[in-house]
Design a protein around this motif. Structure first.
Motif, PDB file in Angstrom:
ATOM      1  N   ASN A 177      38.755  38.517  36.076  1.00 19.67           N
ATOM      2  CA  ASN A 177      39.207  37.553  37.104  1.00 19.67           C
ATOM      3  C   ASN A 177      38.012  36.763  37.632  1.00 19.67           C
ATOM      4  O   ASN A 177      38.084  35.554  37.838  1.00 19.67           O
ATOM      5  N   ARG A 184      43.558  28.457  37.283  1.00 14.12           N
ATOM      6  CA  ARG A 184      44.644  29.020  38.100  1.00 14.12           C
ATOM      7  C   ARG A 184      45.657  29.815  37.292  1.00 14.12           C
ATOM      8  O   ARG A 184      46.107  30.860  37.710  1.00 14.12           O
ATOM      9  N   GLN A 187      44.192  33.123  36.174  1.00 12.51           N
ATOM     10  CA  GLN A 187      43.963  33.974  37.350  1.00 12.51           C
ATOM     11  C   GLN A 187      45.264  34.553  37.895  1.00 12.51           C
ATOM     12  O   GLN A 187      45.324  35.730  38.240  1.00 12.51           O
ATOM     13  N   THR A 188      46.282  33.706  37.910  1.00 15.75           N
ATOM     14  CA  THR A 188      47.569  34.197  38.449  1.00 15.75           C
ATOM     15  C   THR A 188      48.066  35.352  37.595  1.00 15.75           C
ATOM     16  O   THR A 188      48.523  36.382  38.114  1.00 15.75           O
ATOM     17  N   GLN A 189      47.930  35.203  36.276  1.00 12.53           N
ATOM     18  CA  GLN A 189      48.401  36.273  35.379  1.00 12.53           C
ATOM     19  C   GLN A 189      47.601  37.558  35.637  1.00 12.53           C
ATOM     20  O   GLN A 189      48.162  38.644  35.739  1.00 12.53           O
ATOM     21  N   HIS A 192      48.615  39.425  38.741  1.00 17.53           N
ATOM     22  CA  HIS A 192      49.828  40.231  38.597  1.00 17.53           C
ATOM     23  C   HIS A 192      49.534  41.516  37.829  1.00 17.53           C
ATOM     24  O   HIS A 192      50.095  42.572  38.144  1.00 17.53           O
ATOM     25  N   LEU A 245      45.214  37.566  45.622  1.00 18.62           N
ATOM     26  CA  LEU A 245      46.534  37.235  46.184  1.00 18.62           C
ATOM     27  C   LEU A 245      46.852  38.203  47.321  1.00 18.62           C
ATOM     28  O   LEU A 245      46.457  39.359  47.297  1.00 18.62           O
ATOM     29  N   LYS A1179      52.114  28.490  45.736  1.00 12.81           N
ATOM     30  CA  LYS A1179      51.815  29.916  45.869  1.00 12.81           C
ATOM     31  C   LYS A1179      50.312  30.191  45.985  1.00 12.81           C
ATOM     32  O   LYS A1179      49.891  31.295  46.244  1.00 12.81           O
ATOM     33  N   SER A1180      49.499  29.133  45.754  1.00  9.21           N
ATOM     34  CA  SER A1180      48.055  29.408  45.707  1.00  9.21           C
ATOM     35  C   SER A1180      47.499  29.558  47.115  1.00  9.21           C
ATOM     36  O   SER A1180      48.219  29.516  48.095  1.00  9.21           O
TER      37      SER A1180
END
Length: 1943
Positions: A177, A184, A187-189, A192, A245, A1179-1180
């Protein structure tokens, strides 16, 4: 009736590899089924659902196998394969769950083998090293631990390996990460994945506790211990890492507590450790070393607020709170958590944090409830309702119950509910009803205003607690109060929920305690009766929301109440008790009446399944006539409810009855032309439901018809045969379509077309159905012929885009039929028309062109038919059959348009003026964009061609933009052509030209001509010399034609071109494929091109000056930024960030060479920044927004004065745009407080630009904080909030506003004489005036409102009048209701005495205004009844008496005298109300005496010594007049008149009469007196004071003479108008006898005088009232058989006709309608023709004209004429049902019917029919109209054609002809040699010839090129043919006539 679709489950099948299949084949046996063959069979299935069935057979098979087979190699192989399959399946695949549940039933003997297989597979899984594949392993681990015994056993066996994997995965993902920072999507993946990893490690510790709990691992060398330490350390790091997050941080908070709980010893000490962590009081000495080394960051530094929040959550979720296992420490921790959370609530304002906090507080209340059950008595005391903690939590609730976030409001309600539960748990055993805490809560809540949303949910919770009855005992009117609130949509859902809670609870308590029969009436009285009253009489919004929200809930709770409602409403709808009940029974334009209420109740009941329509119609409860009246009711919503009753059913397959179909056809005759969009939408959706019902019930009927066996059953159940019903359906649908196509006639209005096309669209969609249906009852294709296709295509010519959209959608559904019915010649003409329109100078023409082209590209032969002659044909294209028609055609059309526009751009470079006048290029670009938008970009075949096309399009856009942008970017885009002929403007033009340097080589731009000098030369050159007034530039093009170019044309051409270019480029950006790889071949557009487009937008947004241009560039730019944010390419994704930083740098630098526009509110800059910020993913973490806001706020409120002004102006303007942007939503709220500070400080700037921008920003912020203002009332409670809520949401504003106020008031109070006005006073008072105190404000709040009060009082001393007024308003919210008397007294005592040495009038005025506003709010509040209120009022009256000198002559200042009098007026009005309630007291008599003394001492009595120029005189006179009027009203009241006391007698004789006021020379005084008289008259006329009417009568005694004299002499227009209005309201029997003596006129002369007034007055108001008065006189005189001369009557009729002209103002039209209504009975429908035929028909024509007026109010007023006529008809013929309260279209039809009946009754058929025929033909002179319209055609760029958008000439022609034909056939009328008829037929035949000639003279497709003329001729054509048809009937002899009738 809701239409639901079934959801289909998708299951992916699994497949085995080659080796596995071989293995199974080796073991499987063909003859019998064994495990291997079953598995093999299963693997060979390709359908997942079948595989599930197969797997379910495994266990039964295994259970049949014998004991010894455990050693069988076949079993081992199968279990291995099952293991491999299990781990290969995805986590969401249902197969995985089925496999696990099957294997859970594995017999004991196979367990060991299975575990070995699974351990083996799991070990393989754990060897994974690729970070991106970790997710699958983690999912598998999670699945193993969830209800899967095999999985758990495997993990137990590999416990250490799993731990090691988890530990490694956490570290690896974190590292990955960090390396992908900024990307983005990746990073989002990863976030999670991280989340799942933490969850799995928590599961491991929770589910396999015995593995850890054993004491073996507790020594610190063990592997497990070290792994646990590592997990704890990672979790702590995640918890502290704010870049992750929020969900990851929250889960880490849970993990930290869970791991600590597992590792910590002794367990009893754990709560105190957590307490110390939360409170920050950690002692390192007592802590285990392992904890300090792993969680050191938590102990050493102070953790951030968010971390504390997540730790609280962790403690609440992970510790054992039940059964008191944690003892006293646990209870202390519980209270500590509450105090930490409450202190965080004032810190954490960011929306996501605020939501989490409210959720965690709700969890806390649940936990506290659980802990209380087994808690110590001490805890019960600590959590009692009166305790500190609960008090603070209630504070939290009151502060947050109106929070803008839904989630927070919802949690707040839960918290409140739980708090009540907690309190009830602590007082178990004692009586809840008498509990002081609950009683206090209820009292507080009820004292709140009803606009507080939080009140509803909280009261709902309390009702569940204490029962409805207890609350109703406090106030019986609560149900009515709540229903009254429901006219506000934002409150309606809350109100209806509360009512539902209350009536359900009430009913439940009643059913427990009483018999049904005893309580139901009482229940109906409370809950149903008020509802019915409001439904009949309430306003539109209120009734709508009550029907939507409240009625269904009521019926659901008590279905039996329906019959009660119907009984009551039916009784009042049928009761026609003379005139007075009339309005209540049937409703009117503004109220529904009982009929409307009945329709609404029936509709709701039927839709919710409480009622069968056939039942109530057959048992006579509701008649067809009654529904019919509902369907054409004047009130829109009644029509909709009646239609809803027919269309909405609970069962979607209920058969539609014949009556219903007939009623629907009746409805469609009169309701398609509704001007209200919401009504049209509702009609569309209701009919759609009906069509669905027909479609679905027809399917059922077809099935019944097929299953003949069920035939007998059916014959018993229904009388109608299925095939018969289906035939009726078919006929009905066919007639509906006929009607809909029929109303698309030439000249039909936009609403009609919209409705018809919407409904046709629904028909096409519903009856097109999938092929699987048994049979289709109806198909629209079969109803279509070529004329109908042409009608639909003609709809493209409508100037309303929504009509084009609907017509296009419908044609697309019918395109196969449509193209088959059009010949190629026709298509060619259409294509030609589209190309012509695409270059028209009228902006809406290019939209028509775009729709035409988009329709034509679907035609297969387009290339051959149309494009052949325009572009060279490419034969290869035709051979390539894989290419779709649309794609081929679109490419060709775009190519053609592009060629044209490229040619036009090169022309425009030579002369922009020529282009603007002859070929503005934007139309072509618009068509290109339109064509691109309907292409399926994801599957194009001709990629290479499209690529080339896109490149050319981009290039063309840049070229076009370069030509037109200089105009749009000049500093004065609106005035580029000098519109005046002076040298100064020419000089200015030179400057602008120098600034923009256009590309244009036209001499016009280069040498700014001074028009006068060229006048001579021009006149020689031009044969058609025009005079100089025509200030347009003449130019000659290549074709030598002359064209006028106005500045408007040039500007429109330029900014529309910019707009179209922006939209085209925005559309092209979307072509970039989302996964932009390095291969450029994928997308139609390259990364480089996208970057260039971005730069283009940047340039134009930052340079354009014309709002239209930059707003539309913004629209394209938004498309681009949204695409960039979701794009995969790193360089593109980073672009918004780079652009943002560049522009912010440029703003900061304030470089003199900067081209940014600092005027026009920074022009496009705010738009540019808005687009960049709004594209950030929701969502960021919204980092861009955060950094930008910090930058902007620091620029907007600079610390040092010296910094440049321009950056500050830009910053303020940008902030304004961002605060107004709804897409930024809650994310922008944390910056509101800083924004307010910047605005207030900016308001003090010496620079005007800064002050201006600050004001705009301030206004945007006020809207952002308090919501959009819906009403006109400045002081309404809606857009306000309590001080506590405001300051808790924006805490930094509390000290700021207080400090600012202090500064302001210090400047005010300086004793120096010079004026110091502080600029920000106004803004401060504006904000403070929006706050109000809440009775819920407790003692806990640190943010008390009290400190503001003294400052606001001091603001009242401001030298600025408006500021004093504002401070008066702003003080009200800050003083609690019970404090008002005390505050008012102290303010009054502060007023000086007459002897005081220094009297400052400003201070007196400010104080009096504050007293006025405080008293006003106090007297209007609800506490009028209480005794302390009476006491307080008495004190105030006494105190006011001591300062009365201020209202008298000793006070020299008239303004303050007026202010004091205003206070007295208010008191007298309110005291009058009390006197009605009770006996007047002696103290008040003294007050009245004082008041009388003030009046008799005033200048009104003694004469006015001043001239009107004295400041404040008018204000003073108005106030004293109001006081006199108020006193007169009180003294005329019955209690004073009838009182026997001497003081009362003294008061009863007032010192001034109303007549005295009428003689005053100041018109302001006269006006107020006249208004009072008018009000008294209205009170007398309405029965309000029937019992005590004598008082008002004595006030008006003998005023008639004075009023008549005034009428003749009054010079002031307003007063004159009022006098006429009063005379009109009075009874003429009292007025006329006085005319002789007072004005020496007889009634006839008075009539002539009033008619003259109508003629000579210039004011429409005076004309209207004079006509009404004259008409009243006419009727009065005629009814009393007095003579009126012929010419006066003629003049009167002519005036009425003049008033009904189409161009008259609404007021005059309404007056005419009222006059016509008043004459209906006596003149219009009388048995005798009193006025003669032609005058009576002229008046009827007025009615017809008014019924077609564009204004709905006028039409409705005219419909009342028909209403009167119809009710007269009903009373004369009792038998038949007459429609009464009808809408205009129905009224028009009825009017013609009544007229034809009257002609028969009067015996005037022979004379009347020719007049009606002349109406039919119309009275226009075609030739003249034609010539004038042709000359006007080109003058207006935006001309929309006809003015009246509602009236439809052909509707009225068709209705009139229908009635005429009926009349002729009924009376067998013939007029063979009638002179008038011959004249008419000659005119008709001439016109027919002329129309034919003009139609032939039009161009090929006139409906597009000459729409208005074509429509006009088509209408006239139909009028003439109808007229000729009737003329032929009349002329024919008997034989001929009979033939014609048969035809």
């Amino acid at each position: 009736m809701v239409l639901k679709k079934k959801k289909e489950i998708q299951v992916d099948a699994f497949f085995l590899d080659h080796q596995q299949l071989e293995k199974l084949q080796r073991f499987s046996k063909a003859e019998e089924q064994n495990l291997a063959s079953l598995l093999l069979h299963c693997a060979q299935l390709s359908n997942g659902i079948q595989q599930i069935q197969c797997i379910k057979q495994i266990m039964p098979l295994v259970k049949k196998m014998d004991q010894n087979s455990a050693g069988d190699p076949m079993v081992k192989a199968c279990l291995d394969i099952l293991g491999e399959t299990y781990f290969s399946l995805g986590v969401k695949n249902p197969l995985k769950k089925v496999l696990a549940s099957s294997l859970n039933g594995l017999p004991e003997q196979f367990m060991t083998l299975a575990v070995q297989s699974f351990v083996c597979c799991l070990r393989e899984e754990l060897k994974t090293t690729d970070v991106y594949l970790y997710r699958k392993v983690l999912d598998n681990l999670a699945s193993c631990m969830e209800d899967f015994s095999l999985g758990r056993a495997s993990i137990k066996n590999l416990f250490e390996e799993v731990l090691q994997f988890l530990q490694k995965s956490l570290l690896d993902i974190q590292e990955e990460n960090r390396q992908n920072h900024g990307n983005r999507i990746v990073q989002t993946q990863l976030m999670h994945d991280l989340l799942i990893a933490i969850k799995v490690s928590m599961m491991l510790v929770q589910k396999l506790q015995e593995n850890i709990q054993g004491s073996l691992w507790k020594h610190h060398e063990s592997f497990v211990w070290q792994s646990m330490c590592s997990l704890l350390k990672s979790s702590t790091n995640f918890l502290m890492d704010a870049t992750l997050l929020q969900t990851v941080q929250t889960t880490s908070g849970l993990a930290v507590i869970l791991f600590t709980k597992a590792m910590y010893e002794p367990v009893e000490e754990l709560p105190s450790l957590v307490s110390d962590l939360l409170l920050g009081s950690v002692k390192h000495t007592g802590m285990p070393a392992w904890f300090v080394s792993n969680c050191g960051t938590l102990c050493t530094e102070e953790p951030p607020d968010s971390v504390l929040l997540f730790l609280c959550h962790g403690a609440l979720a992970m510790l054992e709170w039940k059964n008191g296992s944690m003892g006293e420490n646990g209870e202390k921790l519980l209270l500590d958590i509450a105090s930490v959370l409450l202190s965080l609530s004032s810190e954490l304002k960011e929306s996501s944090m605020a939501t989490s906090l409210s959720r965690i507080l709700a969890i806390w209340t649940n936990t506290a409830l659980a802990a209380l059950v087994s808690g110590s008595p001490n805890l019960k005391i600590k959590l009692n309702g009166n305790s500190d903690v609960i008090g603070k939590l209630l504070e939290y609730v009151y502060t947050h119950w109106e929070h803008p976030l839904d989630a927070v409001r919802h949690q707040t309600k839960l918290i409140f509910k739980n708090l009540l539960q907690i309190h009830r748990t602590t007082i178990t055993g004692s009586n809840e009803k008498s509990d002081p805490f609950l009683a206090r809560l209820i009292k507080h809540l009820l004292s709140l205003e009803w606009h507080v949303k939080g009140k509803y949910a909280s009261l709902g919770c309390l009702v569940e607690c204490v029962g409805t009855e207890n609350i109703l005992q406090l106030d019986r009117t609560i149900p009515v109060q709540i229903l009254d609130v429901m006219n506000d949509q934002s409150l309606a859902p809350y109100a209806s929920d509360l009512l539902e809670t209350m009536f359900t609870n009430h009913k439940a308590r009643f059913t427990l305690s009483f018999q049904e029969s005893t309580w139901i009436d009482q229940w109906h009285d409370i809950w149903v009766s008020p509802l019915l009253v409001i439904l009949c009489e309430g306003n539109h919004d209120q009734t709508t929301y009550i029907i939507d929200y409240y009625l269904p809930k009521l019926l659901k709770c008590s279905p039996g109440s329906l019959s009660y409602m119907i009984r009551i409403l039916q009784a009042s709808a049928d009761a026609n008790l003379g005139e007075k009940w009339f309005s209540f029974s049937l409703g009117s334009r503004s109220t529904r009446g009982a009929l409307g209420a009945l329709m609404a109740c029936l509709r709701t009941a039927r839709a919710h399944g409480h009622l069968e329509l056939s039942n109530i119609m057959s048992n006579g409860l509701v008649s067809t006539e009654c529904i019919k009246q509902g369907l054409v009711h004047q009130h829109n919503q009644v029509c909709i409810d009646a239609l809803g009753l027919l269309c909405e059913t609970h069962r979607s397959t209920e058969v539609v009855s014949m009556e219903e179909m007939q009623l629907i056809q009746f409805f469609m005759m009169y309701n398609l032309n509704s001007q209200s969009p919401s009504v049209r939408q509702q009609i569309g959706s209701l009919l759609r439901k009906l069509f669905c019902r027909i479609q679905e019930s027809s399917q059922v009927l077809y099935k019944l018809e097929q299953n003949k066996t069920k035939q007998e059953l059916l014959e018993n159940s229904t009388k109608r045969h299925p095939l018969g019903i289906l035939q009726q359906y078919k006929d009905f649908m066919s007639s509906v379509c006929d009607r809909l196509f029929e109303v698309l006639f030439p000249g039909s209005s936009h609403p009609t077309r919209f409705s018809a096309l919407t409904i046709l669209g629904s028909v096409a969609e519903i009856f097109s159905g999938p092929k699987g249906r048994i049979a289709q009852v109806f198909q629209l294709d079969q109803e279509i012929d070529s004329a109908r296709v042409r009608t639909l295509i003609q709809c493209f010519a409508s100037t309303f885009e929504e009509v084009k959209v609907l017509a296009f959608g419908l044609l697309m559904k019918l395109r196969d039929v449509a193209f088959n019915l059009q010949d190629s010649e026709n298509l060619n003409l259409l294509f030609q028309a589209a190309m012509d329109l695409s270059t028209s100078t009228k902006p809406y023409d290019c939209v028509t062109a775009s729709y035409l082209l988009n329709f034509l590209v679907h035609h297969k032969g387009l290339q051959h038919i149309c494009l052949g002659k325009w572009v060279e044909h490419n034969p290869q294209m035709d051979e390539n059959t894989s290419v779709s028609t649309v794609e081929k055609n679109t490419l060709a059309v775009i190519k053609l348009l592009l060629l044209n526009v490229e040619e036009e751009i090169s022309q425009a470079k030579k002369s922009l003026l020529q282009a603007a006048a002859s070929f503005p290029m934007y139309g072509r670009v618009h068509c290109i964009t339109g064509a691109l938008q309907q292409l399926p970009f994801n599957n194009l075949t001709l990629v290479a061609e499209w690529k080339e096309m896109v490149a050319r399009l981009i290039l063309m856009s840049y070229k076009l933009s370069a030509v037109v942008s200089p105009v749009v970017q000049s500093s004065s885009p609106e005035g580029l052509i000098p519109m005046d002929s002076d040298s100064e403007s020419a000089g200015r033009l030179q400057m602008i030209l120098h600034e923009i340097q256009p590309q244009d080589t036209n001499d016009y731009f280069m040498q700014a001509k001074i028009l006068k000098e060229h006048c001579k030369v021009e006149s020689e050159k031009l044969a058609d010399h025009r005079p100089m007034e025509n200030i347009c530039t003449e130019m000659r093009g290549k074709e030598r034609q002359t064209c006028d170019v106005t500045a408007q044309m040039v500007l429109v051409c330029c900014w529309r071109s910019m707009k179209e270019v922006s939209l085209l480029l925005g559309t092209l950006c979307k072509l970039l494929p989302p996964q932009a790889t390095s291969e450029p071949s994928d997308g139609l557009i390259t990364v480089e091109q996208v970057k260039n487009i971005g730069d283009y937008f940047k340039h134009h947004l930052l340079q354009s000056r014309h709002r239209g241009a930059f707003e539309l560039a913004y629209a394209g730019f938004v498309q681009l930024t949204e695409m960039l944010s979701s794009c995969n390419s790193e360089s593109l994704r980073k672009m918004p960030e780079q652009w943002l930083s560049c522009v912010l740098e440029e703003i900061k630098s304030c470089d003199p060479s900067s081209t940014l526009c600092a005027t026009r509110r920074s022009a496009g800059i705010p738009f540019y920044i808005q687009a960049l910020l709004a594209s950030e993913p929701k969502k960021s973490k919204t980092d861009l927004l955060k950094t930008t806001m910090k930058e902007l706020i620091s620029l907007a409120a600079p610390l040092n004065e010296s910094s440049s002004v321009i950056p500050q102006v830009h910053a303020l303007n940008i902030l304004r745009a961002l605060f107004r942007d709804t897409r930024l939503g809650e994310n922008i709220m944390p910056y509101v407080a800083d924004g307010i500070q910047a605005a207030i400080l900016g308001f003090m700037s010496p620079v005007w630009a800064v002050r201006n921008s600050s004001t705009l920003l301030f206004s945007a912020l006020i809207t952002r904080i308090f919501g959009v203002k819906r009403g006109k009332d400045e002081n309404s409670k809606k857009n306000r909030m309590t001080g506590r809520e405001f300051f808790s949401r924006f805490p930094s504003l509390y000290p700021f506003l207080l400090k600012q106020l202090e500064v302001v008031t210090n400047t005010l109070n300086s004793e120096a004489e010079e004026l110091k006005i502080h600029p920000s006073l106004f803004l401060l008072l504006l904000i403070l005036g929006r706050l109000y105190p809440s009775p819920m404000d407790g003692t806990y709040s640190a943010l008390s409102m009290a400190p503001f009060v003294p400052f606001i009082i001091r603001c009242g001393h401001s030298p600025v009048y408006r500021s004093r007024e504002m401070s008066g308003r702003a003080l009200v919210p800050f003083v609690m209701a019970n404090e008002v008397p005390h505050t008012v007294l102290s303010l009054l005592e502060g007023l000086p005495d007459s002897t005081s040495p220094c009297i400052r009038q400003n201070n007196i005025h400010g104080t009096l205004l504050q007293v006025f506003h405080l008293l006003q709010s106090y007297l209007e509040s609800k506490q009028l009844i209480s005794s302390d209120f009476q006491q307080g009022l008495g004190d105030i009256i006494t105190c006011i008496g001591t300062k009365l000198w201020l209202a008298k002559r000793p006070n020299p200042c008239l303004v303050t005298r007026a202010a004091y009098l205003d206070v007295l007026v208010m008191l007298t009005t309110h005291l009058a109300k009390f006197q009605k309630q009770g006996e007047p007291r002696m103290q008040l008599f003294g007050f009245w005496e004082e008041i009388n003394r003030v009046i008799s001492d005033s200048e009104l009595t003694s004469g006015i010594p001043y001239s009107s120029a004295v400041p404040g005189l008018v204000q003073y006179l108005q106030s004293i007049t109001k006081l006199v009027v108020s006193v007169l009203s009180v003294t005329a009241g019955p209690d004073i008149q009838s009182s026997s006391s001497p003081i009362a007698k003294k008061i009863a004789k007032p010192s001034l009469s109303i007549v005295h006021l009428l003689h005053c020379e100041f018109h302001e005084v006269r006006l107020l007196a006249l208004e009072a008289i008018l009000l008294w008259l209205k009170q007398m006329n309405s029965k309000q004071i029937a019992e005590g009417g004598g008082g008002v009568l004595c006030l008006l005694m003998d005023s008639e003479g004075t009023l008549l004299t005034m009428a003749l002499k009054e010079k002031n227009l307003q007063c004159f108008c009022k006098v006429l209005e009063i005379l009109y309201s009075m009874d003429l029997r009292n007025v006329l006898p006085k005319t002789e003596c007072s004005i020496k006129m007889n009634p006839n002369q008075l009539l002539t005088w009033s008619l003259n007034i109508v003629e000579i007055s210039s004011s429409t108001e005076v004309q209207s009232i004079a006509l009404k008065f004259a008409s009243k006189l006419v009727i009065h005189l005629l009814q009393n058989h007095q003579q009126i001369s012929e010419e006066v009557l003629k003049k009167w009729v002519q005036l009425i006709v003049y008033f009904c002209g189409d161009e008259q103002q609404t007021e005059m039209l309404l007056a005419a309608a009222e006059v016509l209504k008043s004459t209906t009975l006596f003149l219009l429908i009388n048995e005798k023709l009193i006025l003669g035929l032609s005058d009576t028909l002229a008046m009827w024509k007025c009615v017809v004209l008014l019924l077609q007026n564009e204004d709905l109010v006028v039409r409705d007023a005219a419909a009342e004429v028909i209403q009167v006529a119809q009710s007269e008809k009903k009373s004369s013929k009792e038998t038949e049902f007459a429609l009464r309260i009808v809408n205009a279209p129905m009224a028009l039809d009825l009017a013609f019917g009544i007229l034809c009946e009257l002609l028969q009754r009067w015996g005037e058929i022979r004379a009347g029919v020719p007049i009606l025929l002349a109406w039919l033909l119309g009275d226009s002179d075609l030739k003249r109209d034609w010539e004038t319209s042709a000359s006007e055609e080109d003058d207006y760029l935006f001309d929309k054609g006809e003015v009246n958008f509602w009236a439809e000439k052909l509707t009225h022609v068709r209705q009139l002809s229908k009635h005429l034909l009926q009349l002729i056939s009924m009376t067998h009328l013939t007029l063979p040699d009638h002179r008038e008829l011959n004249r008419l037929s000659r005119i008709a035949l001439d016109q027919a010839q002329l129309v034919g000639h003009l139609l032939r003279a039009l161009p090929p497709t006139p409906e597009f090129s000459k729409t208005a003329e074509f429509t006009r001729l088509a209408i006239q054509n139909e009028r003439i043919s109808v007229c000729l048809k009737i003329l032929n009937l009349l002329k024919s002899d008997d034989t001929c006539k009979n033939e014609n009738l048969e035809k």
